[in-house]
Design a protein around this motif. Structure first.
Motif, PDB file in Angstrom:
ATOM      1  N   GLY A 274      -6.229  -3.093  12.492  1.00  0.00           N
ATOM      2  CA  GLY A 274      -6.787  -2.597  13.745  1.00  0.00           C
ATOM      3  C   GLY A 274      -5.788  -2.474  14.870  1.00  0.00           C
ATOM      4  O   GLY A 274      -6.077  -1.859  15.898  1.00  0.00           O
ATOM      5  N   ARG A 275      -4.600  -3.050  14.691  1.00  0.00           N
ATOM      6  CA  ARG A 275      -3.580  -2.971  15.736  1.00  0.00           C
ATOM      7  C   ARG A 275      -2.714  -1.720  15.637  1.00  0.00           C
ATOM      8  O   ARG A 275      -1.880  -1.493  16.503  1.00  0.00           O
ATOM      9  CB  ARG A 275      -2.668  -4.194  15.660  1.00  0.00           C
ATOM     10  CG  ARG A 275      -3.356  -5.492  16.038  1.00  0.00           C
ATOM     11  CD  ARG A 275      -2.341  -6.606  16.244  1.00  0.00           C
ATOM     12  NE  ARG A 275      -2.985  -7.759  16.859  1.00  0.00           N
ATOM     13  CZ  ARG A 275      -2.352  -8.660  17.597  1.00  0.00           C
ATOM     14  NH1 ARG A 275      -1.064  -8.531  17.817  1.00  0.00           N
ATOM     15  NH2 ARG A 275      -3.001  -9.678  18.117  1.00  0.00           N
ATOM     16  N   TYR A 276      -2.896  -0.939  14.587  1.00  0.00           N
ATOM     17  CA  TYR A 276      -1.961   0.157  14.319  1.00  0.00           C
ATOM     18  C   TYR A 276      -2.650   1.513  14.291  1.00  0.00           C
ATOM     19  O   TYR A 276      -3.741   1.663  13.756  1.00  0.00           O
ATOM     20  CB  TYR A 276      -1.226  -0.092  12.988  1.00  0.00           C
ATOM     21  CG  TYR A 276      -0.285  -1.260  13.106  1.00  0.00           C
ATOM     22  CD1 TYR A 276       1.034  -1.080  13.505  1.00  0.00           C
ATOM     23  CD2 TYR A 276      -0.734  -2.562  12.881  1.00  0.00           C
ATOM     24  CE1 TYR A 276       1.883  -2.150  13.665  1.00  0.00           C
ATOM     25  CE2 TYR A 276       0.117  -3.645  13.043  1.00  0.00           C
ATOM     26  CZ  TYR A 276       1.426  -3.431  13.433  1.00  0.00           C
ATOM     27  OH  TYR A 276       2.270  -4.497  13.611  1.00  0.00           O
ATOM     28  N   ALA A 277      -1.982   2.506  14.858  1.00  0.00           N
ATOM     29  CA  ALA A 277      -2.476   3.878  14.814  1.00  0.00           C
ATOM     30  C   ALA A 277      -2.059   4.564  13.518  1.00  0.00           C
ATOM     31  O   ALA A 277      -2.739   5.486  13.061  1.00  0.00           O
ATOM     32  CB  ALA A 277      -1.944   4.660  16.011  1.00  0.00           C
ATOM     33  N   SER A 278      -0.932   4.131  12.931  1.00  0.00           N
ATOM     34  CA  SER A 278      -0.396   4.782  11.730  1.00  0.00           C
ATOM     35  C   SER A 278       0.077   3.731  10.730  1.00  0.00           C
ATOM     36  O   SER A 278       0.380   2.593  11.097  1.00  0.00           O
ATOM     37  CB  SER A 278       0.777   5.701  12.095  1.00  0.00           C
ATOM     38  OG  SER A 278       0.414   6.620  13.099  1.00  0.00           O
ATOM     39  N   TRP A 279       0.163   4.147   9.468  1.00  0.00           N
ATOM     40  CA  TRP A 279       0.550   3.227   8.386  1.00  0.00           C
ATOM     41  C   TRP A 279       1.371   4.013   7.360  1.00  0.00           C
ATOM     42  O   TRP A 279       0.949   5.070   6.897  1.00  0.00           O
ATOM     43  CB  TRP A 279      -0.710   2.677   7.721  1.00  0.00           C
ATOM     44  CG  TRP A 279      -0.538   1.395   6.970  1.00  0.00           C
ATOM     45  CD1 TRP A 279      -0.059   1.240   5.703  1.00  0.00           C
ATOM     46  CD2 TRP A 279      -0.865   0.081   7.434  1.00  0.00           C
ATOM     47  NE1 TRP A 279      -0.068  -0.086   5.340  1.00  0.00           N
ATOM     48  CE2 TRP A 279      -0.556  -0.827   6.390  1.00  0.00           C
ATOM     49  CE3 TRP A 279      -1.387  -0.424   8.617  1.00  0.00           C
ATOM     50  CZ2 TRP A 279      -0.769  -2.196   6.501  1.00  0.00           C
ATOM     51  CZ3 TRP A 279      -1.595  -1.788   8.730  1.00  0.00           C
ATOM     52  CH2 TRP A 279      -1.285  -2.657   7.688  1.00  0.00           C
ATOM     53  N   ILE A 280       2.553   3.521   7.021  1.00  0.00           N
ATOM     54  CA  ILE A 280       3.402   4.129   5.996  1.00  0.00           C
ATOM     55  C   ILE A 280       3.481   3.171   4.810  1.00  0.00           C
ATOM     56  O   ILE A 280       3.860   2.005   4.983  1.00  0.00           O
ATOM     57  CB  ILE A 280       4.810   4.429   6.530  1.00  0.00           C
ATOM     58  CG1 ILE A 280       4.751   5.456   7.662  1.00  0.00           C
ATOM     59  CG2 ILE A 280       5.722   4.951   5.418  1.00  0.00           C
ATOM     60  CD1 ILE A 280       6.091   5.721   8.322  1.00  0.00           C
ATOM     61  N   TYR A 281       3.142   3.665   3.625  1.00  0.00           N
ATOM     62  CA  TYR A 281       3.161   2.829   2.430  1.00  0.00           C
ATOM     63  C   TYR A 281       4.303   3.288   1.535  1.00  0.00           C
ATOM     64  O   TYR A 281       4.390   4.471   1.179  1.00  0.00           O
ATOM     65  CB  TYR A 281       1.820   2.929   1.697  1.00  0.00           C
ATOM     66  CG  TYR A 281       1.658   1.923   0.585  1.00  0.00           C
ATOM     67  CD1 TYR A 281       1.641   0.559   0.865  1.00  0.00           C
ATOM     68  CD2 TYR A 281       1.517   2.329  -0.736  1.00  0.00           C
ATOM     69  CE1 TYR A 281       1.494  -0.376  -0.149  1.00  0.00           C
ATOM     70  CE2 TYR A 281       1.366   1.398  -1.751  1.00  0.00           C
ATOM     71  CZ  TYR A 281       1.361   0.046  -1.454  1.00  0.00           C
ATOM     72  OH  TYR A 281       1.212  -0.876  -2.451  1.00  0.00           O
TER      73      TYR A 281
END
Length: 337
Positions: A274-281
């Motif tokens: 919930g703290r992040y606008a984007s996520w890179i895996y």
């Protein structure tokens, strides 16, 4: 880590290729260059250490060299500058905060505006004493509000460093225990160890304790922090420290509004996402530790998969895709492998 030596060599090789070309200013003005040859004069070195931190502005009359980027938060630090040095430095900044009185002969607002600085604001911080609550609040609000990049200037760079440290620590939820490493290692701020600045060091700690007396919870996200446990991530304050046995979120992001993590259980993932606008895996989509539905349910708007091999190195196409994602994705962004 020995098992990651191939990645260490790869980063060094990639950086050497990048530094073979001139680095252009992000704002305009003179070309930028960085590296071991970037000199730092006494008027700047009193504020921070370019040697230990690449995130600074390095400028002298004999060596107009700018190490990029600026400090975390798109902030520069400097002490008194000659008209010539100031004219060249100012072209790199949209905003300028001056921490001495307007009457100080080293304050050159006309030169700043002539160089293209759009916002010049003065918030006098005393040298022998501490700023009042009103002075501190006004300067911190300016740090939140002013367009980036912004330069903080005082006589030696030390009070500027104290303001930057307090603003950054409050903004990103640093705990008092992390401040020494943040000041000395991450930012290379000299004021932390200067006896004449001990009152400012104590001031930053006191102001931060006032912030931490209240829970630091992002709007719309209820996050419960557990008791601190032993964790390898604790060796650096500039990271997200999270494991199945340790859900204490100490610091949300690295400089650049980026978080780092490894595999997370679904409960922990839901708590932090919930703290992040984007996520890179950086693993394959088929990896069972990848939970895109949980990320999107937690409010992550952009989820991108850029698989990097563990035993080998990414191809040029894989590296370019991940770096492009790092550039374009909205912040804060988490990078997970």
């Amino acid at each position: 880590v020995d098992a990651c030596s191939h990645y260490r060599a790869w980063v060094l090789e990639g950086l050497s290729k990048a530094n073979s070309s001139p680095i252009k200013s992000p704002v305009g003005g003179a070309p930028l260059r960085s590296g071991a040859g970037a000199g730092l004069p006494s008027n700047l070195s009193k504020g921070f250490q370019a040697r230990s931190s690449p995130s600074c502005l390095a400028l002298s009359s004999s060596n107009h060299s700018f190490a990029v980027p600026v400090m975390p938060g798109d902030v520069g630090l400097c002490g008194d500058l000659s008209k010539e040095d100031l004219a060249q430095a100012a072209g790199q900044f949209k905003s300028w905060v001056y921490l001495n009185p307007k009457s100080n002969p080293a304050f050159l607002p006309d030169e700043l505006k002539a160089a293209g600085v759009e916002h010049v604001e003065v918030y006098p911080f005393p040298t022998q004493f501490l700023p009042s609550e009103e002075q501190a609040t006004a300067a911190l609000q300016a740090m939140d509000r002013l367009p980036r990049p912004v330069m903080l200037q005082c006589t030696s760079g030390n009070r500027a460093g104290a303001l930057l440290l307090l603003w950054f620590a409050k903004k990103h939820g640093y705990k008092q225990e992390s401040l020494q490493e943040l000041a000395q290692v991450t930012m290379g701020l000299k004021f932390w160890n200067v006896d004449a600045c001990s009152h400012y060091r104590a001031w930053v700690l006191e102001k931060l304790s006032e912030t931490l007396a209240k829970p630091i919870i992002p709007p719309g996200n209820a996050i419960e922090c557990g008791e601190r446990q032993s964790s390898d991530l604790r060796s650096s304050p500039s990271c997200l420290a999270l494991s199945p046995a340790d859900t204490d979120i100490e610091v949300p992001v690295m400089p650049g509004d980026v978080g780092l993590c490894g595999d997370l259980p679904e409960e922990a993932l839901a708590q932090v996402a919930g703290r992040y606008a984007s996520w890179i895996y950086l693993n394959a989509k088929s990896n069972p530790a990848f939970h895109p539905e949980e990320l999107q349910r937690a409010g992550v708007k952009h989820v991108e998969v850029c698989p990097w091999p563990s035993q080998f190195l990414p191809s040029q196409a894989q590296a370019t895709a991940a770096l492009d994602a790092m550039t374009k994705l909205p912040r804060p962004v988490m990078v997970q492998c």
